[in-house]
Design a protein around this motif. Sequence first.
Motif, PDB file in Angstrom:
ATOM      1  N   PHE A   2      50.367  -9.399 113.425  1.00 30.86           N
ATOM      2  CA  PHE A   2      51.774  -9.017 113.258  1.00 30.86           C
ATOM      3  C   PHE A   2      52.468  -9.919 112.282  1.00 30.86           C
ATOM      4  O   PHE A   2      52.035 -10.914 112.198  1.00 30.86           O
ATOM      5  N   SER A  34      51.305 -14.078 130.018  1.00 33.01           N
ATOM      6  CA  SER A  34      52.399 -13.145 129.393  1.00 33.01           C
ATOM      7  C   SER A  34      52.458 -13.460 127.699  1.00 33.01           C
ATOM      8  O   SER A  34      52.277 -14.474 127.397  1.00 33.01           O
ATOM      9  N   GLY A  35      52.185 -12.254 127.220  1.00 31.04           N
ATOM     10  CA  GLY A  35      52.436 -12.234 125.615  1.00 31.04           C
ATOM     11  C   GLY A  35      51.172 -12.630 125.086  1.00 31.04           C
ATOM     12  O   GLY A  35      50.985 -12.799 123.890  1.00 31.04           O
ATOM     13  N   CYS A  36      50.111 -12.515 125.968  1.00 30.26           N
ATOM     14  CA  CYS A  36      48.800 -12.768 125.313  1.00 30.26           C
ATOM     15  C   CYS A  36      48.051 -11.712 124.585  1.00 30.26           C
ATOM     16  O   CYS A  36      47.269 -11.653 123.673  1.00 30.26           O
ATOM     17  N   GLY A  37      48.681 -10.275 124.437  1.00 25.64           N
ATOM     18  CA  GLY A  37      48.162  -9.232 123.935  1.00 25.64           C
ATOM     19  C   GLY A  37      47.634  -8.082 124.770  1.00 25.64           C
ATOM     20  O   GLY A  37      46.923  -7.107 124.095  1.00 25.64           O
ATOM     21  N   LYS A  38      47.992  -8.071 126.104  1.00 24.52           N
ATOM     22  CA  LYS A  38      47.440  -6.985 126.677  1.00 24.52           C
ATOM     23  C   LYS A  38      47.959  -5.508 126.401  1.00 24.52           C
ATOM     24  O   LYS A  38      47.321  -4.471 126.202  1.00 24.52           O
ATOM     25  N   SER A  39      49.328  -5.364 126.039  1.00 31.96           N
ATOM     26  CA  SER A  39      49.853  -4.191 125.623  1.00 31.96           C
ATOM     27  C   SER A  39      49.374  -3.911 124.527  1.00 31.96           C
ATOM     28  O   SER A  39      49.220  -2.758 123.978  1.00 31.96           O
ATOM     29  N   THR A  40      49.319  -4.856 123.626  1.00 29.90           N
ATOM     30  CA  THR A  40      48.782  -4.763 122.147  1.00 29.90           C
ATOM     31  C   THR A  40      47.202  -3.879 122.293  1.00 29.90           C
ATOM     32  O   THR A  40      47.103  -2.905 121.265  1.00 29.90           O
ATOM     33  N   GLN A  81      54.458   0.254 129.846  1.00 31.44           N
ATOM     34  CA  GLN A  81      55.209  -0.820 130.533  1.00 31.44           C
ATOM     35  C   GLN A  81      56.595  -0.579 130.743  1.00 31.44           C
ATOM     36  O   GLN A  81      56.962  -0.707 131.927  1.00 31.44           O
ATOM     37  N   GLU A  92      50.758  -2.595 133.343  1.00 30.26           N
ATOM     38  CA  GLU A  92      51.616  -3.035 134.437  1.00 30.26           C
ATOM     39  C   GLU A  92      52.798  -2.474 135.208  1.00 30.26           C
ATOM     40  O   GLU A  92      53.888  -2.274 134.981  1.00 30.26           O
TER      41      GLU A  92
HETATM   42  N1  LIG Z   1      55.609  -4.676 117.434  1.00 34.81           N
HETATM   43  C1  LIG Z   1      55.362  -6.022 117.232  1.00 34.81           C
HETATM   44  N2  LIG Z   1      55.610  -6.789 116.032  1.00 34.81           N
HETATM   45  C2  LIG Z   1      55.687  -8.292 116.245  1.00 34.81           C
HETATM   46  N3  LIG Z   1      54.916  -8.929 116.998  1.00 34.81           N
HETATM   47  C3  LIG Z   1      54.513  -8.391 118.034  1.00 34.81           C
HETATM   48  C4  LIG Z   1      54.804  -6.741 118.299  1.00 34.81           C
HETATM   49  N4  LIG Z   1      54.163  -6.341 119.553  1.00 34.81           N
HETATM   50  C5  LIG Z   1      53.847  -7.658 120.108  1.00 34.81           C
HETATM   51  N5  LIG Z   1      53.778  -8.677 119.136  1.00 34.81           N
HETATM   52  C6  LIG Z   1      53.621 -10.051 119.555  1.00 34.81           C
HETATM   53  O1  LIG Z   1      52.065  -9.910 119.993  1.00 34.81           O
HETATM   54  C7  LIG Z   1      51.775 -10.721 121.189  1.00 34.81           C
HETATM   55  C8  LIG Z   1      51.417  -9.800 122.140  1.00 34.81           C
HETATM   56  O2  LIG Z   1      52.225  -9.057 122.705  1.00 34.81           O
HETATM   57  P1  LIG Z   1      51.870  -8.158 123.929  1.00 34.81           P
HETATM   58  O3  LIG Z   1      53.055  -7.191 124.230  1.00 34.81           O
HETATM   59  O4  LIG Z   1      50.683  -7.288 123.684  1.00 34.81           O
HETATM   60  O5  LIG Z   1      51.631  -9.238 125.123  1.00 34.81           O
HETATM   61  P2  LIG Z   1      51.449  -8.741 126.579  1.00 34.81           P
HETATM   62  O6  LIG Z   1      50.011  -9.466 126.954  1.00 34.81           O
HETATM   63  O7  LIG Z   1      51.420  -7.284 126.901  1.00 34.81           O
HETATM   64  O8  LIG Z   1      52.676  -9.526 127.265  1.00 34.81           O
HETATM   65  P3  LIG Z   1      53.268  -9.105 128.746  1.00 34.81           P
HETATM   66  O9  LIG Z   1      52.301  -9.718 129.908  1.00 34.81           O
HETATM   67  O10 LIG Z   1      54.432  -9.993 128.556  1.00 34.81           O
HETATM   68  O11 LIG Z   1      53.581  -7.800 128.845  1.00 34.81           O
HETATM   69  C9  LIG Z   1      53.307 -11.217 121.459  1.00 34.81           C
HETATM   70  O12 LIG Z   1      53.251 -12.615 120.714  1.00 34.81           O
HETATM   71  C10 LIG Z   1      53.950 -10.448 120.895  1.00 34.81           C
HETATM   72  O13 LIG Z   1      55.361 -11.276 120.278  1.00 34.81           O
END
Ligand SMILES: Nc1ncnc2c1ncn2[C@@H]1O[C@H](COP(=O)(O)OP(=O)(O)OP(=O)(O)O)[C@@H](O)[C@H]1O
Lengths: 267, 265
Positions: free
Chosen positions: A15, A45-51, A86, A163
């Motif tokens: 990103f 949290s924030g590691c990139g699971k949703s990504t 989510q 989640e």
């Molecule tokens: N559209 C975006 N633009 C910029 N950064 C992003 C974007 N989407 C995600 N990120 C970054 O990528 C990283 C992973 O985000 P993601 O949402 O995949 O985390 P996650 O594991 O799903 O977290 P959580 O458990 O809190 O839902 C985070 O540091 C977030 O800031």
Amino acid sequence: MSIVSVKLTNLARRFVSPKGNRYTAVQNISLDVGKGSFVSIVGPSGCGKSTILNMTAGLMEPSEGTIHVFGERLKGINRRASYMFQQDALLPWKTVVGNIELGLHLRGKDAKESRELALQWVDRVGLKGFADSYPYQLSGGMRKRAAMAQAWIVKPDIVLMDEPFGALDVHTRLRMEGEILRLWAESGETVMFVTHDLEEAIALSDEVVVLSAGPGSTIVGQYGVDLPRPRNLIDIKTEPRFGEFYRAIWSDLRKEVLKSYERSDEA
Amino acid sequence: MSEATKRSVPMLVWQVLLGAGLLSLWQVGVTYRWMDKFFFSRPSDVAERVWKMFATGSVWAHLATTMTEAALSFGIGVFAGVVFGFLLARNRWLAALLDPYIRIANALPRVVLAPIFLLWFGLGIWSKVALGVTVVFFIVFFNTYQGVREVDPVQLDNARMLGASERQLIRHVLIPSALTWIFSSLHISIGFAIIAVVVGEYLGASRGIGYTIAQAEGVFDTTGVFAGMTILAAVVLLVGAGVDRLERWLLRWKPNRDTSARQVG
Ligand SMILES: Nc1ncnc2c1ncn2[C@@H]1O[C@H](COP(=O)(O)OP(=O)(O)OP(=O)(O)O)[C@@H](O)[C@H]1O
Ligand SMILES: [Mg+2]
């Protein structure tokens, strides 16, 4: 060799922050998800699971690597997958039944049949009597159940769940987890399930995938969970083998969670 | 709901009392010559004139003209505003390209266009419609644009995953989502459409409420001016109430909203 429904090969996603800095969320993600299996992804949290789920859904382009769905390279939206987000994703201007039948409607299915089927699903997820309510009139748990029906009614080959029960109380959560397992067992669909709750992951899954702390998060552990099915979600957590899995996976996950704490303290 | 009605009944009483009080003050003020009748007329005279205008039927042709013009400018303005709003909200490049020109066009005081439109479109209804459209279009356009841009991306993604084509996205997500914004623009633009066409008529026409007001003014007939204003106000309120009902039905999926605070027209 069984059929692979989702194959992730060397996926990476970067990103660009508003300041112009490049941030690598995930990298080197390679994962085979067998047809009909229930795979959970856990990580801080924030590691990139949703990504990862967003890329598998085809809503987000990977920066590197490829995704194959039943052997075909994924381009654009993943038409074989449903996605339970989510966040709240029901359309607020549609009633419960309108939301549930939306997928059928968009696919051009017969309106009357769709409505009938959707009403069956309303009952199935325990929303009897709320078919004509609007989402704002439902509780958080009821909205999640409607979203569940919305995702499952289209009979996808793959269900992505991010989640889904994060914000629910323990009892509602246990019921919904049971419902998910039942749906999954009946349908033979592939499930990719994101959670930060390790107990939930072990209780539900065939396989638990552990992600490291970001930035540049990657897979640091993969555990097959061969607890017998059907599983009793109420008692399973007290079984000795459950404890073994939990300790083994937690020793990995713990390190990553601690790392992610340290990094967020530095920041 | 019952809570709201409980409170709104006494409020309506207060509102009527306020209006009646002000009108009585005016009436008394003129009758006892604290105010000059020539400049201020009198509520009873105005009421009588309005009644006469309807009784003789002389008002109908004017009212019909004004309403036709307002309806046309409203219809064309809303249609163009919604279409352009969607187009630009969905096309960043086009939006960036046109941005300065839209700002310039919107900054122009519309009244100065009236004489030009008179030249271009003549004394008939179309010069008024054109003026009305320039007002309505921008209000609806900006609101639609904003509304479409504010759509929840998760709802869009969800519909996409459920199989929505680009057209289905517009129909099932973008339009309903933008509707709240579009409606708030409708409330305002109905009032402005009527004002604009009346201004147009006032500046040059042979028919319409604005024309009757201009005529009355020409012979210093204050009663006639107030009568025209009264009729206009009543029309704006009526149409606004209609829009309110339509809005309540179309936005029934929203949690109870406080519409009492919103002004009509
Ligand atoms: N559209 C975006 N633009 C910029 N950064 C992003 C974007 N989407 C995600 N990120 C970054 O990528 C990283 C992973 O985000 P993601 O949402 O995949 O985390 P996650 O594991 O799903 O977290 P959580 O458990 O809190 O839902 C985070 O540091 C977030 O800031
Ligand atoms: Mg997430």
